[in-house]
Design a protein around this motif. Sequence first.
Motif, PDB file in Angstrom:
ATOM      1  N   LYS A 208       0.827  -1.207   0.000  1.00  0.00           N
ATOM      2  CA  LYS A 208       0.000   0.000   0.000  1.00  0.00           C
ATOM      3  C   LYS A 208       0.865   1.262   0.000  1.00  0.00           C
ATOM      4  O   LYS A 208       0.577   2.228  -0.726  1.00  0.00           O
ATOM      5  N   LEU A 209       1.927   1.250   0.795  1.00  0.00           N
ATOM      6  CA  LEU A 209       2.793   2.430   0.885  1.00  0.00           C
ATOM      7  C   LEU A 209       3.561   2.652  -0.413  1.00  0.00           C
ATOM      8  O   LEU A 209       3.821   3.798  -0.797  1.00  0.00           O
ATOM      9  N   VAL A 210       3.907   1.563  -1.091  1.00  0.00           N
ATOM     10  CA  VAL A 210       4.556   1.685  -2.406  1.00  0.00           C
ATOM     11  C   VAL A 210       3.594   2.335  -3.404  1.00  0.00           C
ATOM     12  O   VAL A 210       3.964   3.253  -4.155  1.00  0.00           O
ATOM     13  N   ARG A 211       2.336   1.875  -3.403  1.00  0.00           N
ATOM     14  CA  ARG A 211       1.342   2.429  -4.333  1.00  0.00           C
ATOM     15  C   ARG A 211       1.116   3.920  -4.088  1.00  0.00           C
ATOM     16  O   ARG A 211       0.817   4.675  -5.023  1.00  0.00           O
ATOM     17  N   GLU A 212       1.264   4.351  -2.843  1.00  0.00           N
ATOM     18  CA  GLU A 212       1.048   5.762  -2.503  1.00  0.00           C
ATOM     19  C   GLU A 212       2.319   6.594  -2.652  1.00  0.00           C
ATOM     20  O   GLU A 212       2.311   7.793  -2.357  1.00  0.00           O
ATOM     21  N   GLY A 213       3.400   5.971  -3.104  1.00  0.00           N
ATOM     22  CA  GLY A 213       4.639   6.705  -3.359  1.00  0.00           C
ATOM     23  C   GLY A 213       5.398   7.107  -2.111  1.00  0.00           C
ATOM     24  O   GLY A 213       6.193   8.055  -2.134  1.00  0.00           O
ATOM     25  N   LEU A 214       5.182   6.378  -1.023  1.00  0.00           N
ATOM     26  CA  LEU A 214       5.826   6.728   0.247  1.00  0.00           C
ATOM     27  C   LEU A 214       7.061   5.879   0.544  1.00  0.00           C
ATOM     28  O   LEU A 214       7.932   6.316   1.310  1.00  0.00           O
TER      29      LEU A 214
END
Length: 215
Positions: free
Chosen positions: A44-50
């Motif tokens: 999820k954090l990868v998808r949000e660019g974090l």
Amino acid sequence: MTPKKEDYLKIIFELGGRKKKVSNKQIAVSLNIAAGSVTEMVRKLVREGLVHHEPYAGISLTSNGVRVAEELIRRHRLWETFLVTKLDYPLQDVHEDAEVLEHATSDKLMDHLDKFLGYPKRCPHGGIIPNKNGDYEEDSHDVLGDMPDGASVEVDRFIDNHDLLAYLAGVKLQLGDKITVISHKPFEGPIEIKVEDTGEIMEIGYKAAHYIFVK
């Protein structure tokens, strides 16, 4: 952003994820959660660019992830400092209330709290506190568990984990203690150290030793 996502960003930052890769196992142990939960949240954090994630290499923060983590950590650690130094909270019990307060505080109040506390640079467990401009000194990311026998080091900071801080309160290892590593017991056994100022010999558990940062 959910509090759970924020917790991930903070622990990745604390483990050194601004400059190096952090493993799923490190995150799972630090947050006391299952490794499978880490995998799903990292996606999820990868998808949000974090965060960046390289399979078999580890996880690191993106520039946006660093910015968000710095702001979260500033808020959390200023409240920890206030609760410990002004309200006499035991260090191991401060995290949950600081977590609530950081989400309910305006930027204006944070600036006044920072000024009231004298612009502290470190929280009670040794972690850096970014200033309002995002400036701060570098943390050490060398852990006691990786130090060779015979190494002389200084205790620099502890991971913000309730069980770890309660454990360290029991063994009475403190920030700033100068210690010498005597031996590593086999099969992930404890690490024997000597506190130089007192001459006391103590054993630190293998897991705990990997969440005590030294310099």
